[in-house]
Write a protein that holds these residues in place. Structure first.
Motif, PDB file in Angstrom:
ATOM      1  N   UNK A  32       0.850  -1.212   0.000  1.00  9.52           N
ATOM      2  CA  UNK A  32       0.000   0.000   0.000  1.00  9.52           C
ATOM      3  C   UNK A  32       0.880   1.254   0.000  1.00  9.52           C
ATOM      4  N   UNK A  33       1.956   1.251   0.791  1.00  7.04           N
ATOM      5  CA  UNK A  33       2.877   2.401   0.822  1.00  7.04           C
ATOM      6  C   UNK A  33       3.468   2.626  -0.570  1.00  7.04           C
ATOM      7  N   UNK A  34       3.871   1.550  -1.248  1.00  4.22           N
ATOM      8  CA  UNK A  34       4.476   1.688  -2.591  1.00  4.22           C
ATOM      9  C   UNK A  34       3.471   2.295  -3.574  1.00  4.22           C
ATOM     10  N   UNK A  35       2.185   1.905  -3.440  1.00  3.48           N
ATOM     11  CA  UNK A  35       1.154   2.448  -4.342  1.00  3.48           C
ATOM     12  C   UNK A  35       0.901   3.937  -4.072  1.00  3.48           C
ATOM     13  N   UNK A  36       0.827   4.303  -2.805  1.00  2.43           N
ATOM     14  CA  UNK A  36       0.588   5.712  -2.454  1.00  2.43           C
ATOM     15  C   UNK A  36       1.749   6.598  -2.912  1.00  2.43           C
ATOM     16  N   UNK A  37       2.981   6.104  -2.728  1.00  2.00           N
ATOM     17  CA  UNK A  37       4.149   6.902  -3.117  1.00  2.00           C
ATOM     18  C   UNK A  37       4.246   7.024  -4.638  1.00  2.00           C
ATOM     19  N   UNK A  38       3.875   5.965  -5.353  1.00  2.00           N
ATOM     20  CA  UNK A  38       3.859   6.046  -6.824  1.00  2.00           C
ATOM     21  C   UNK A  38       2.817   7.059  -7.283  1.00  2.00           C
ATOM     22  N   UNK A  39       1.663   7.070  -6.596  1.00  2.00           N
ATOM     23  CA  UNK A  39       0.631   8.064  -6.903  1.00  2.00           C
ATOM     24  C   UNK A  39       1.161   9.480  -6.706  1.00  2.00           C
ATOM     25  N   UNK A  40       1.846   9.677  -5.589  1.00  2.00           N
ATOM     26  CA  UNK A  40       2.416  10.998  -5.293  1.00  2.00           C
ATOM     27  C   UNK A  40       3.436  11.407  -6.329  1.00  2.00           C
ATOM     28  N   UNK A  41       4.275  10.455  -6.744  1.00  2.72           N
ATOM     29  CA  UNK A  41       5.323  10.735  -7.728  1.00  2.72           C
ATOM     30  C   UNK A  41       4.719  11.064  -9.092  1.00  2.72           C
ATOM     31  N   UNK A  42       3.742  10.256  -9.520  1.00  6.75           N
ATOM     32  CA  UNK A  42       3.132  10.485 -10.846  1.00  6.75           C
ATOM     33  C   UNK A  42       2.341  11.785 -10.877  1.00  6.75           C
ATOM     34  N   UNK A  46      -7.588   2.987  -7.188  1.00  7.98           N
ATOM     35  CA  UNK A  46      -8.264   1.720  -6.887  1.00  7.98           C
ATOM     36  C   UNK A  46      -7.295   0.667  -6.325  1.00  7.98           C
ATOM     37  N   UNK A  47      -5.986   0.808  -6.611  1.00 10.30           N
ATOM     38  CA  UNK A  47      -5.020  -0.215  -6.180  1.00 10.30           C
ATOM     39  C   UNK A  47      -4.960  -0.385  -4.655  1.00 10.30           C
ATOM     40  N   UNK A  48      -4.758   0.701  -3.878  1.00 16.22           N
ATOM     41  CA  UNK A  48      -4.749   0.519  -2.416  1.00 16.22           C
ATOM     42  C   UNK A  48      -6.063  -0.049  -1.887  1.00 16.22           C
ATOM     43  N   UNK A  49      -7.194   0.378  -2.496  1.00 14.04           N
ATOM     44  CA  UNK A  49      -8.508  -0.118  -2.060  1.00 14.04           C
ATOM     45  C   UNK A  49      -8.591  -1.629  -2.282  1.00 14.04           C
ATOM     46  N   UNK A  50      -8.179  -2.081  -3.472  1.00 11.24           N
ATOM     47  CA  UNK A  50      -8.199  -3.519  -3.781  1.00 11.24           C
ATOM     48  C   UNK A  50      -7.247  -4.295  -2.862  1.00 11.24           C
ATOM     49  N   UNK A  51      -6.075  -3.706  -2.577  1.00 13.77           N
ATOM     50  CA  UNK A  51      -5.079  -4.382  -1.728  1.00 13.77           C
ATOM     51  C   UNK A  51      -5.608  -4.539  -0.304  1.00 13.77           C
TER      52      UNK A  51
END
Length: 760
Positions: free
Chosen positions: A634-644, A658-663
């Motif tokens: 979840x941390x990796x997904x949130x940080x990728x969101x922030x970066x993009x 949707x990725x963190x929600x699904x995870x």
């Protein structure tokens, strides 16, 4: 612009590979020397399956291996470590050890396909741009392989989005499969395992006070009434902390007596002496053997008195007891149900196995546990976010000006260029390093203060805290410059959606640092672990100064354990780095794969030959392992969101939400589906096991098996003569029929009996 980083990393890699190889080579040579056999193969000695090579052969060959062929095969331990099949490993070392090794395998299963996909798809997409070349930024060759080389607003970010989904689905698939396998392994292990006291025993806490009856009688009456067909025996919990402390002191004095007697036997011309002051540094000089003989005699008398107090004074009996049942089914029903109308009394839980009980905490009143946990939660928060303040203070004292001010006479010495550079380069880091060495001990003390009653629970809590500390101070602390307190201040004054951006932007820039960290901490750390330098030195010191008998020699061995409270959070940091950098800088993945592969082989070797696990929790830690990997995902997904979001990839970024929600949904599914196998025991399984055992051994005396299983270790006759006396007294104390002291006996269907006198 410059492109130096690949060369720097190549040099760092070469240095770390060479240092790891040097450790492995030193280990390969040291392990085949007969004199070190007990250091590198202690588990086999403890099992009685290996005898000392020092007892036979030529004098020199007793200490040094003269078989030169064995030096040529110096890496033979690696294939040997992989040969033992998993069922045999479980039988040899226990399920905890076998499942702990599966964490390393899990890393390989997750990251190997991810690395192949990342290098075949992501690296070409990142490399075939010239964004960094056109910019005026300082960059490295690794940055060219990362997301930093994609121009702002580019459609190529769709690749990263698709890969983020692919990596998440693959990780979740492997996690679900592994959870299922480990849950099945646990249930099979519990079903096929030989009889153990904890399968029949429940820990009862918060026994309510009664004016008419002692805790001992009250427990027996309660269970005779409410579990009449299944209750077998019980053991009340004594507050034996003082007694335990006295026994421990006596053992230390005995060690010193052994040392001086051995010293005297080697040189009988003079009697050894010691000083009676602090640490033996000053005070009057006395005969050491007489001094320790008198000390041991005095302590034996104190132990005798304390033991009488503990046994006869009711204030030493805690409102808790280990209650054993005739069947596993009876224990499972009791452990998993509410015993009383009032849900705060007669609290039941599965008893830890006898080796796993942390006896010191059994004396903590149950009512104080909530307050203790609150105090530690606050203390841990301050430890995590403010730990740099005392270290910075120590560092300020350790600078050149501080030393010159404190000790002016050293000024000319300090001003020498070599000494000056040494102080500037070495001293500032030493305070931090010392703190980090002691951190696991500090966290374990915190867990003990919280009052957990099993060693496994203590280690799991300490591991969780260690992981949080590493996440904040190693991961976030390295990405965002400044102390944890400054980070906290920055985050408090930012809006919530700015936090992932702040961290996300910094991530690609720190790839080089984390690659070096993995090589130093991971590669060289594993090689250092297998060398066992500290146990090697301590074994030879003890062997020379203290060992008189084979039993002493066995005690001098320090097999240790795999150390879940420190080892697992370190592995989890690599999972976090791998998942965060898989999409951002895939170049980091091969370094993580090398770590998991090397660590798997090293720790498999250690578990087979060295570690002697202190307890068996049947892999109760797996839900924690699974939860931390989900957290990293979840941390990796949130940080990728922030970066993009900073790269103006407006079309692709919303789809990441949707990725963190699904995870998280996947985690809740796994929690509901598999976690019950780790916290509850199915009645169906218990009944099956009971029925099978009754058919096989219809006349087995379970009472005798369970009677003394949960007696405090100081009352058990191990090696200590006092303990033997205590144990005999304990046996003598088995009471006969005792009538209830209540005014009304309508609640008790039978004449009351103490646990000792019930027939099985």
């Amino acid at each position: 612009m410059h492109m130096a980083s690949l060369g720097d990393i190549g040099l760092a890699a070469a240095i770390n590979i060479l240092s790891a190889f040097a450790f492995l080579l030193a280990f390969a040579i040291l392990r085949i020397q007969p004199i070190n056999d007990r250091v590198y193969f202690p588990k086999w000695y403890l099992k009685g399956l290996r005898s000392s090579p020092l007892q036979a052969g030529v004098f020199v060959s007793k200490f040094v291996n003269l078989d030169f062929k064995s030096y040529i095969k110096f890496l033979s331990w690696m294939p040997a470590a992989l040969q033992m099949p998993e069922p045999e490993l479980i039988d040899h070392a226990g399920l905890d050890s076998a499942v702990y090794l599966r964490i390393y395998l899990l890393g390989l299963k997750i990251f190997f396909p991810i690395a192949i996909l990342a290098f075949s798809v992501m690296v070409p997409v990142n490399w075939t741009n010239s964004t960094l070349e056109r910019s005026n930024l300082t960059y490295s060759s690794i940055d060219k392989l990362s997301i930093s080389n994609i121009p702002t607003g580019s459609n190529r970010f769709w690749t990263h989005l698709v890969m983020a989904y692919a990596f998440t689905f693959w990780t979740c698939y492997i996690l679900k499969r592994e959870y299922q396998i480990v849950a099945t392994m646990r249930l099979h292990f519990l079903a096929s395992e030989r009889r153990r006291p904890d399968q029949f025993t429940v820990l009862v806490r918060n026994v309510p006070p009664d004016p008419d009856e002692s805790v001992d009688e009250l427990v027996e009456h309660f269970f005779l009434v409410n579990h009449p067909d299944h209750y077998l025996t019980h053991q009340v919990v004594y507050n034996a902390k003082n007694l335990s402390s006295l026994v421990s002191k006596k053992k230390k004095r005995q060690n010193w007596l052994d040392y001086y007697e051995l010293k005297y036997s080697r040189n009988q011309s003079t009697r050894p002496t010691k000083k009676t002051g602090f640490l033996g540094l000053w005070g009057s000089s006395v005969d050491a053997i007489d001094f320790y003989t008198d000390e041991i005699k005095r302590l034996s008398e104190e132990i005798e008195l304390e033991e009488q107090k503990v046994m006869k004074n009711s204030k030493y009996i805690m409102p808790a007891a280990f209650v054993s049942f005739r069947t596993r089914w009876g224990a499972a029903v009791c452990a998993q149900t509410q015993q009383s109308r009032n849900p705060t009394i007669w609290l039941t839980e599965w008893a830890p196995e006898p080796r796993d009980v942390y006896w010191d905490n059994m004396a903590i009143p149950y009512v104080s546990l909530t307050i203790r946990r609150l105090i530690i939660a606050v203390a841990f928060f301050f430890l995590t976010f403010f730990f740099m303040i005392p270290i910075a203070f120590v560092q300020s004292l350790a600078n050149i000006e501080g030393i010159e001010k404190a000790a002016p006479f050293l000024k000319s010495f300090i001003e020498m260029s070599f000494i000056k550079s040494f102080i500037q380069g070495f001293l500032p880091g030493i305070a931090l390093k010392i703190f980090l060495i002691f951190l696991p001990t500090i966290l374990m003390i915190m867990s003990k203060f919280e009052g957990f009653i099993s060693v496994s629970a203590l280690e799991r809590r300490a591991a969780t805290r260690y992981y949080i500390f590493q996440f904040i101070n190693v991961f976030l602390g390295s990405i965002i410059t400044g102390t944890a307190f400054q980070q906290l201040d920055k985050f408090i004054h930012q809006s919530a959606n700015e936090i992932p951006k702040t961290i996300g932007v910094s991530i690609p820039m720190k790839a080089t640092f984390f690659i070096t960290y993995i090589m130093v901490d991971g590669w060289a750390g594993c090689a250092g672990e297998i060398l066992r330098l500290k146990p090697l030195i301590f074994y030879h010191l003890k062997n020379f100064f203290l060992v008189k008998t084979e039993k002493d020699r066995e005690e001098a061995m320090d097999p240790g354990t795999f150390g879940f409270n420190t080892g697992e959070p370190q592995i989890q940091l690599y999972f976090l780095l791998g998942l965060v950098y898989a999409v951002v800088t895939p170049f980091l993945l091969p370094f993580i794969l090398v770590f998991f592969a090397l660590a798997y082989v090293v720790y498999r070797h250690q578990i087979i030959n060295v570690y002697n696990q202190e307890y068996e929790s049947a892999a109760a830690f797996w839900p924690d392992v699974h939860g931390r990997i989900i957290f990293a995902l979840v941390i990796s997904q949130l940080l990728l969101m922030g970066l993009l979001s900073t790269k103006e990839a407006a079309n692709s970024t919303p789809l990441l939400i949707t990725l963190p929600v699904l995870t998280i949904w996947f985690h809740l599914y796994c929690k509901g589906r598999y976690e019950p196998a780790f916290v509850k025991h199915p009645l169906q399984e218990a009944m099956m096991k009971d029925t099978l055992e009754r058919a096989r051994e219809p006349k087995y005396n379970l009472k005798e098996f369970l009677q003394n299983a949960y007696i405090h270790p100081v009352f058990k006759g191990d090696e200590d003569s006092d303990s033997e006396v205590m144990s005999e007294k304990w046996e003598e104390q088995e009471p006969v029929l005792v009538q209830t002291k209540r005014q009304s006996r309508k609640n008790t269907p039978l004449p009351s009996k103490h646990s000792g006198s019930l027939s099985s």
